[in-house]
Design an enzyme around this catalytic site. Structure first.
Site, PDB file in Angstrom:
ATOM      1  N   HIS A  34      -0.304  97.132   7.585  1.00 33.49           N
ATOM      2  CA  HIS A  34      -1.408  96.057   6.914  1.00 33.49           C
ATOM      3  C   HIS A  34      -2.081  95.831   5.779  1.00 33.49           C
ATOM      4  CE1 HIS A  34      -4.464  98.964   7.458  1.00 33.49           C
ATOM      5  NE2 HIS A  34      -4.035  99.524   8.922  1.00 33.49           N
ATOM      6  N   GLY A  36      -4.953  96.746   4.343  1.00 29.95           N
ATOM      7  CA  GLY A  36      -5.463  97.832   4.660  1.00 29.95           C
ATOM      8  C   GLY A  36      -4.593  99.293   4.001  1.00 29.95           C
ATOM      9  N   HIS A  37      -3.722  99.101   3.776  1.00 24.17           N
ATOM     10  CA  HIS A  37      -2.524  99.657   3.468  1.00 24.17           C
ATOM     11  C   HIS A  37      -2.709  99.049   2.285  1.00 24.17           C
ATOM     12  CE1 HIS A  37      -1.118 100.544   7.725  1.00 24.17           C
ATOM     13  NE2 HIS A  37      -1.488 102.247   6.980  1.00 24.17           N
ATOM     14  N   GLN A  61      -0.066 115.780  14.272  1.00 21.76           N
ATOM     15  CA  GLN A  61      -1.375 115.487  14.015  1.00 21.76           C
ATOM     16  C   GLN A  61      -1.441 114.476  15.099  1.00 21.76           C
ATOM     17  OE1 GLN A  61      -0.365 112.936  10.053  1.00 21.76           O
ATOM     18  NE2 GLN A  61      -2.594 112.004  11.415  1.00 21.76           N
ATOM     19  N   MET A 184      -9.713  96.776   9.634  1.00 24.08           N
ATOM     20  CA  MET A 184      -8.254  97.233   9.882  1.00 24.08           C
ATOM     21  C   MET A 184      -7.560  98.166  10.442  1.00 24.08           C
ATOM     22  SD  MET A 184      -6.478  93.970   7.969  1.00 24.08           S
ATOM     23  CE  MET A 184      -7.312  92.322   7.569  1.00 24.08           C
ATOM     24  N   ARG A 187      -3.513 100.724  14.684  1.00 19.32           N
ATOM     25  CA  ARG A 187      -3.563 100.958  16.328  1.00 19.32           C
ATOM     26  C   ARG A 187      -4.285  99.426  17.723  1.00 19.32           C
ATOM     27  NH1 ARG A 187      -4.571 106.966  15.855  1.00 19.32           N
ATOM     28  NH2 ARG A 187      -3.045 108.118  16.304  1.00 19.32           N
TER      29      ARG A 187
HETATM   30  O1  PAF Z   1      -3.755 107.806   7.295  1.00 23.34           O
HETATM   31  C1  PAF Z   1      -3.117 107.729   7.721  1.00 23.34           C
HETATM   32  O2  PAF Z   1      -2.300 107.014   7.843  1.00 23.34           O
HETATM   33  C2  PAF Z   1      -2.322 109.059   8.086  1.00 23.34           C
HETATM   34  O3  PAF Z   1      -3.119 110.276   9.138  1.00 23.34           O
HETATM   35  C3  PAF Z   1      -1.825 110.231   6.663  1.00 23.34           C
HETATM   36  C4  PAF Z   1      -2.353 110.532   5.628  1.00 23.34           C
HETATM   37  C5  PAF Z   1      -0.498 109.471   5.920  1.00 23.34           C
HETATM   38  C6  PAF Z   1      -0.916 111.670   7.753  1.00 23.34           C
HETATM   39  O4  PAF Z   1      -0.343 111.601   8.127  1.00 23.34           O
END
Ligand code: PAF
Length: 282
Positions: A34, A36-37, A61, A184, A187
């Protein structure tokens, strides 16, 4: 733009860039990209000759009852966005490559994970620290860019890079918000139409905290009480995971707000967990 699925090919690609004395900026992501990325990628492009993005939904994670299997995925659209922004390579490893059978090595931190998100997600930072360390070793970047929305994650990464003597510059990028203030997040897609307006209460708490501190409030108790009052306007299925006014380096709660202090929060709205934060400056 190269789409690379194999670890050895990714490392060869990076080595070839390094041999030409060119630099690599890296943005690790879990995809479903999105704005933000895109801000992280734009920043990364300013920092180096080449942008490498990883798209990997990291099983390590997620807790047993979390949303690993339903986490939104949209690889083709993500690749299109990366292509538009001018990434040199996208790394998309499989779970089996990253965690082959017999895998048993993890990176853990002693203190930072025992605050904020780590309290309700006990394995989260072990998973993040492990995958990010592995990705750093595979992608071999000069710079890596992370969002300030996951403030604790950024703090953990800065710490591990320092503690493990990794020669990588870590750059933080401010939170990107929807026009109405919602931070943003991939989820946000889980929010229903009726939940969406309530999600704004997080932003409202942070705005109120910022104003109070600007007007001279120094007692974290009053800031937290104000936020609790604001969240009380939410629906029945809104539940606070944590609200914290803390030191931005150690993440430990502060007794008095006298210098730059982090206000961080996580709130459940139905089955969706939202996080947000702001630095409060007296
Ligand atoms: O922020 C994220 O999207 C994740 O925690 C990351 C840094 C890609 C690690 O999986």
């Amino acid at each position: 733009m190269k789409v690379i699925a194999s670890i050895s090919e990714m490392t060869r690609f990076s080595e070839a860039i390094r041999k030409k004395d060119q630099s690599i900026a890296f943005v690790p992501t879990m995809g479903f990209l999105h704005a933000g990325h895109l801000a992280l990628m734009t920043k990364a492009k300013e920092c180096a000759d080449h942008l490498v993005v990883s798209i990997f939904v990291n099983p390590a994670q997620f807790g047993p009852n979390e949303d690993f299997s339903t986490y939104p995925r949209a690889l083709e659209k993500d690749l299109e966005k990366c292509r538009e922004i001018g990434a040199s390579a996208i790394f998309t490893p499989s779970d089996d490559q990253m965690y082959p059978s017999g895998y048993e090595t993890y990176v853990t931190l002693e203190r930072l994970p025992f605050h904020l998100c780590g309290l309700s997600r006990p394995d989260f930072f072990r998973g993040v620290a492990t995958v990010v360390t592995k990705l750093f070793n595979i992608v071999r970047p000069h710079t890596a860019v992370f969002g300030e929305k996951d403030f604790q994650q950024l703090t953990v990464i800065r710490r591990l890079v320092k503690d493990l003597n990794l020669d990588i510059d870590i750059v933080g990028v401010p939170i990107v918000r929807e026009p109405d203030g919602l931070a943003m997040s991939s989820r946000n897609k889980y929010l229903s139409e009726t939940q969406r307006p309530h999600a704004l209460l997080l932003h409202r708490c942070l705005e109120a905290a910022e104003n109070s501190v600007k007007q001279g409030e120094t007692d974290p108790g009053n800031i937290l009480a104000q936020a609790t009052d604001i969240l009380a306007a939410g629906p029945e299925d809104m539940r606070v995971d944590y609200l914290s006014v803390c030191d931005p380096d150690t993440l430990e709660a502060v007794a008095v707000i006298q210098e730059k202090t982090l206000m961080a929060m996580a709130v459940w709205l139905g089955k969706t967990r939202l996080i947000d934060n702001r630095l409060l400056v007296p």
